[in-house]
Write an enzyme that holds these catalytic residues in place. Structure first.
Site, mmCIF file in Angstrom:
data_model
loop_
_atom_site.group_PDB
_atom_site.id
_atom_site.type_symbol
_atom_site.label_atom_id
_atom_site.label_comp_id
_atom_site.label_asym_id
_atom_site.label_seq_id
_atom_site.Cartn_x
_atom_site.Cartn_y
_atom_site.Cartn_z
ATOM 1 N N ILE A 33 0.835 -1.198 0.000
ATOM 2 C CA ILE A 33 0.000 0.000 0.000
ATOM 3 C C ILE A 33 0.872 1.251 0.000
ATOM 4 O O ILE A 33 1.599 1.518 0.960
ATOM 5 C CB ILE A 33 -0.945 0.002 1.211
ATOM 6 C CG1 ILE A 33 -1.727 -1.317 1.266
ATOM 7 C CG2 ILE A 33 -1.876 1.203 1.144
ATOM 8 C CD1 ILE A 33 -2.499 -1.657 -0.002
ATOM 9 N N GLU A 34 0.792 1.994 -1.099
ATOM 10 C CA GLU A 34 1.656 3.158 -1.273
ATOM 11 C C GLU A 34 0.889 4.433 -1.624
ATOM 12 O O GLU A 34 1.481 5.518 -1.632
ATOM 13 C CB GLU A 34 2.686 2.870 -2.368
ATOM 14 C CG GLU A 34 3.501 1.616 -2.089
ATOM 15 C CD GLU A 34 4.450 1.274 -3.226
ATOM 16 O OE1 GLU A 34 4.831 2.194 -3.968
ATOM 17 O OE2 GLU A 34 4.796 0.088 -3.354
ATOM 18 N N LEU A 35 -0.392 4.304 -1.936
ATOM 19 C CA LEU A 35 -1.184 5.449 -2.388
ATOM 20 C C LEU A 35 -2.411 5.643 -1.515
ATOM 21 O O LEU A 35 -2.844 4.730 -0.814
ATOM 22 C CB LEU A 35 -1.636 5.217 -3.836
ATOM 23 C CG LEU A 35 -0.557 4.911 -4.875
ATOM 24 C CD1 LEU A 35 -1.199 4.602 -6.215
ATOM 25 C CD2 LEU A 35 0.438 6.058 -4.986
#
Length: 301
Positions: free
Chosen positions: A151-153
């Site tokens: 999860i990066e955004l």
């Protein structure tokens, strides 16, 4: 995986009974375990070929780039979905875990509420894990071993809820097999996107990305900061196996590449002191295929 995902030419997180050596947190010294991401470059070869090398203990299919709000999109960058199902079964016959990664460095995803997290968990269960669907499952009747959170955004909300809902499916698969959960946080501690979810203690393996983060990447002038970051991660996850995430080539990330000789002589002696050291993670199969990185280091990992 962060900007390294975007560095790929084509653009660019578990359920089966396996040997006890593949899981758990009781590991000191060498484990021989290497996790690799696959699915974002068609020229990297098929999944069967990846598992046939004998180099990897886990392969993570990437990515489900869109989810939440009832919208879902699987992006395998040119790989034929129809070939993946049989290849998943082949990998599992070789005691290789196969997971689906959700998120990544591109896409549209978020969890608006606890109910939305439940809906996403149900989708993952019915389309990729042990459930059933009236619609076509992307990989047919193949049952993946679990889910990887990259999860990066967007918002960091409700990923702990998603982890709880997915884990609650453990035991509902054929043979009562569990749902594996893994995560790929960035090395600055705690990770701003996955910190809350990781505090649930539900993740079997955590592949910490020690690249694209100069503050905690390994390099000769940054050994103390790297060691401090690694020790924080290992101490914070006593129930998880913690993996050292690295790019498999200098071109696979903006920074953080560690040459095989340096990894073996300088870095592994640091991380292997931790009782919950699990092995290494590589981004990605495409790059590993170019450099032979995993083959160079596997005996030391």
């Amino acid at each position: 995986m962060a900007s390294s995902r975007l560095a790929l030419p084509a653009a660019i997180f578990c359920v089966v009974v396996v040997a006890a050596s593949l899981g758990g947190a009781a590991a000191t010294g060498k484990t021989g375990r290497i996790t690799v991401y696959w699915g974002q470059t068609s020229s990297e070869g098929g999944l069967r070929e990846v598992c046939g090398t004998g180099l990897y203990s886990t392969v993570i299919i990437s990515f489900l780039t869109d989810f939440g709000g009832g919208n879902y999109k699987l992006n395998l960058a040119g790989h034929a979905w129809s070939a993946v199902g049989p290849d998943v079964k082949y990998c599992q016959s070789k005691s290789v875990l196969v997971l689906l990664s959700i998120g990544g460095g591109v896409g549209r995803y978020s969890l608006a509420s606890q109910a939305d997290a439940k809906a996403v968990a149900d989708h993952l269960w019915n389309f990729y894990l042990g459930g059933t669907s009236t619609k076509s499952r992307p990989f047919g009747d193949a049952v993946l071993d679990g889910v990887d959170f990259d999860i990066e955004l967007g918002s960091n909300a409700h990923y702990g809820d998603l982890a709880r809902y997915l884990k609650a499916y453990s035991g509902r698969k054929p043979g009562g097999r569990k749902v594996w959960l893994t995560a790929a946080p960035q090395c600055p501690f705690p990770d701003r996107m996955l910190g809350e979810a990781l505090r649930t203690g539900l993740f079997d393996r955590v592949h910490v990305q020690f690249y694209n983060n100069p503050v905690c990447n390994y390099r000769a002038s940054n050994v103390a900061a790297f060691t401090s970051a690694w020790n924080k991660w290992a101490a914070s996850l006593p129930g998880s196996s913690v993996y050292l995430g690295l790019p498999a080539a200098s071109g696979a990330a903006n920074n953080g590449y560690v040459a095989p000789a340096t990894l073996k002589q300088k870095v592994l002696p640091i991380v292997q002191k931790s009782k919950n050291y699990g092995g290494i993670m590589l981004w990605s199969r495409y790059w590993d295929n170019q450099t032979g990185y995993s083959k160079s280091v596997k005996s030391a990992v």
